[in-house]
Design an enzyme around this catalytic site. Structure first.
Site, PDB file in Angstrom:
ATOM      1  N   SER A 139      40.334  34.457   8.232  1.00 44.04           N
ATOM      2  CA  SER A 139      41.036  33.874   9.391  1.00 44.04           C
ATOM      3  C   SER A 139      40.703  32.398   9.441  1.00 44.04           C
ATOM      4  CB  SER A 139      40.563  34.537  10.682  1.00 44.04           C
ATOM      5  OG  SER A 139      41.040  33.805  11.790  1.00 44.04           O
ATOM      6  N   TYR A 152      33.633  37.392  15.535  1.00 44.05           N
ATOM      7  CA  TYR A 152      34.778  37.559  14.619  1.00 44.05           C
ATOM      8  C   TYR A 152      34.775  36.424  13.579  1.00 44.05           C
ATOM      9  CZ  TYR A 152      39.792  37.674  13.266  1.00 44.05           C
ATOM     10  OH  TYR A 152      40.983  37.708  12.580  1.00 44.05           O
TER      11      TYR A 152
HETATM   12  P1  NAD Z   1      46.918  44.932  13.315  1.00 48.29           P
HETATM   13  O1  NAD Z   1      46.024  45.466  14.382  1.00 48.29           O
HETATM   14  O2  NAD Z   1      48.365  44.843  13.571  1.00 48.29           O
HETATM   15  O3  NAD Z   1      46.678  45.775  11.978  1.00 48.29           O
HETATM   16  C1  NAD Z   1      45.368  46.078  11.558  1.00 48.29           C
HETATM   17  C2  NAD Z   1      45.378  47.408  10.814  1.00 48.29           C
HETATM   18  O4  NAD Z   1      44.038  47.694  10.413  1.00 48.29           O
HETATM   19  C3  NAD Z   1      45.843  48.599  11.681  1.00 48.29           C
HETATM   20  O5  NAD Z   1      46.792  49.368  10.968  1.00 48.29           O
HETATM   21  C4  NAD Z   1      44.562  49.371  11.929  1.00 48.29           C
HETATM   22  O6  NAD Z   1      44.785  50.779  12.089  1.00 48.29           O
HETATM   23  C5  NAD Z   1      43.782  49.057  10.658  1.00 48.29           C
HETATM   24  N1  NAD Z   1      42.348  49.295  10.827  1.00 48.29           N
HETATM   25  C6  NAD Z   1      41.571  48.974  11.887  1.00 48.29           C
HETATM   26  N2  NAD Z   1      40.335  49.420  11.698  1.00 48.29           N
HETATM   27  C7  NAD Z   1      40.320  50.044  10.488  1.00 48.29           C
HETATM   28  C8  NAD Z   1      39.326  50.714   9.750  1.00 48.29           C
HETATM   29  N3  NAD Z   1      38.077  50.857  10.213  1.00 48.29           N
HETATM   30  N4  NAD Z   1      39.656  51.216   8.533  1.00 48.29           N
HETATM   31  C9  NAD Z   1      40.916  51.097   8.065  1.00 48.29           C
HETATM   32  N5  NAD Z   1      41.917  50.484   8.727  1.00 48.29           N
HETATM   33  C10 NAD Z   1      41.604  49.964   9.932  1.00 48.29           C
HETATM   34  O7  NAD Z   1      46.298  43.505  12.926  1.00 48.29           O
HETATM   35  P2  NAD Z   1      46.914  42.249  12.114  1.00 48.29           P
HETATM   36  O8  NAD Z   1      47.095  41.161  13.084  1.00 48.29           O
HETATM   37  O9  NAD Z   1      48.011  42.665  11.221  1.00 48.29           O
HETATM   38  O10 NAD Z   1      45.628  41.852  11.251  1.00 48.29           O
HETATM   39  C11 NAD Z   1      45.553  42.019   9.848  1.00 48.29           C
HETATM   40  C12 NAD Z   1      44.443  41.128   9.308  1.00 48.29           C
HETATM   41  O11 NAD Z   1      44.772  39.745   9.554  1.00 48.29           O
HETATM   42  C13 NAD Z   1      43.086  41.361   9.974  1.00 48.29           C
HETATM   43  O12 NAD Z   1      42.071  41.247   8.997  1.00 48.29           O
HETATM   44  C14 NAD Z   1      42.989  40.219  10.975  1.00 48.29           C
HETATM   45  O13 NAD Z   1      41.656  39.895  11.290  1.00 48.29           O
HETATM   46  C15 NAD Z   1      43.675  39.114  10.187  1.00 48.29           C
HETATM   47  N6  NAD Z   1      44.169  38.005  11.000  1.00 48.29           N
HETATM   48  C16 NAD Z   1      45.106  38.239  11.966  1.00 48.29           C
HETATM   49  C17 NAD Z   1      45.554  37.158  12.727  1.00 48.29           C
HETATM   50  C18 NAD Z   1      46.573  37.348  13.820  1.00 48.29           C
HETATM   51  O14 NAD Z   1      46.780  36.399  14.610  1.00 48.29           O
HETATM   52  N7  NAD Z   1      47.257  38.469  13.911  1.00 48.29           N
HETATM   53  C19 NAD Z   1      45.047  35.861  12.501  1.00 48.29           C
HETATM   54  C20 NAD Z   1      44.089  35.690  11.516  1.00 48.29           C
HETATM   55  C21 NAD Z   1      43.655  36.761  10.764  1.00 48.29           C
END
Ligand code: NAD
Length: 248
Positions: A139, A152
């Site tokens: 991130s 985080y």
């Molecule tokens: P999201 O919540 O939409 O999807 C996350 C997925 O991870 C879900 O399907 C959830 O069931 C799964 N998950 C959670 N815990 C788990 C576990 N213990 N084992 C297996 N699967 C698990 O989130 P997103 O926004 O799509 O995030 C995806 C990645 O991008 C993450 O690593 C997040 O930190 C990163 N990220 C997101 C953003 C944002 O603004 N959305 C910004 C920077 C980084």
């Protein structure tokens, strides 16, 4: 050549789902690994509807035994894993001094230890097959800091440091290990954060030079580059995908 096989964690939702769809459209067989089996099955359906191949596996990345089982099931089905995308993640935005140890543990277990677990199980398979690409999702919070995301950010900073070191250790086997640092992206996770942080979306959109949040497809495109032959000489790098929010 048999099709490449990609193991993508957290591919039941948001960014992971789009990465799964993108890599399937690039002729890969996709393993949708998620703790939420119903959402994982939905991703598989979406991929199959486009005429591509996918399989869901239950995987809790925080639990090494669960990861081992998911990898065994995947290899039993597709025989190998060529690409690993460590995308599963979770966040809770709150002031550090108000946060609880149970939240810190969950943040570190999912965001950092989860990626360590999958690498431990999958890198040996890649070495054996003389081929492997790993993309770790971090991130921008890790690169520049972000109020309300102290632990985080620490976990994601760990992801960037872990990526660099395994990229060095795996270079002798010609495996490519890279990292993507998304900026704020319009996903179920971000929408949940927005539900208890009024005004966060508007404030971020104002601050982002491209004047919009990332869409999951924006991140998926960068993953497709890292796992492509065009990126064959790229390893140990962190790429921000953020509409210009931070520049480094
Ligand atoms: P999201 O919540 O939409 O999807 C996350 C997925 O991870 C879900 O399907 C959830 O069931 C799964 N998950 C959670 N815990 C788990 C576990 N213990 N084992 C297996 N699967 C698990 O989130 P997103 O926004 O799509 O995030 C995806 C990645 O991008 C993450 O690593 C997040 O930190 C990163 N990220 C997101 C953003 C944002 O603004 N959305 C910004 C920077 C980084």
């Amino acid at each position: 050549m048999t099709k490449r096989v990609a193991f993508i964690t957290g591919a039941g939702s948001g960014i992971g789902r789009e990465i799964a769809k993108k890599l399937a459209s690039r002729n890969m067989r996709v393993i949708v690994a998620d703790i939420n089996s119903q959402n994982a099955d939905e991703t598989v359906t979406l991929i199959e509807r486009e005429g591509h191949e996918a399989k869901s596996v239950y995987c809790d990345v925080t639990n090494l035994d669960s990861v081992k089982k998911a990898v065994e099931d995947s290899v039993g089905h597709y025989k190998k894993i060529d690409v690993l995308v460590n995308n599963a993640g979770w966040d809770k935005v709150e002031p550090f001094l108000k946060s609880d140890p149970s939240t810190w543990k969950r943040l570190i277990d999912i965001n950092l230890l989860g990626q360590i677990h999958t690498c431990k199980e999958i890198l040996p398979l890649m070495i054996e097959n003389n081929y492997g690409k790993v993309v770790n999702i971090a991130s921008d919070a890790a690169r520049v800091g972000s109020s309300g995301e102290a632990v985080y950010s620490a976990a994601k900073g760990g992801v960037i440091a872990f990526t660099k070191t395994i990229a060095r250790e795996m270079a002798r086997y010609k495996l490519n290990i890279n990292c993507i640092a998304p900026g704020p992206a319009d996903t179920p996770l971000f929408q949940e954060i927005g539900s208890y942080n009024e005004g966060i979306t508007g404030a971020l959109v104002k601050a982002i030079p491209f004047r919009r949040l990332a869409q999951p497809e924006d991140i998926a495109g960068a993953v497709a580059y890292f796992v492509s032959d065009e990126a064959g000489y790229v390893t140990g790098q962190t790429l921000s995908v953020n509409g210009g929010l931070t520049m480094a």
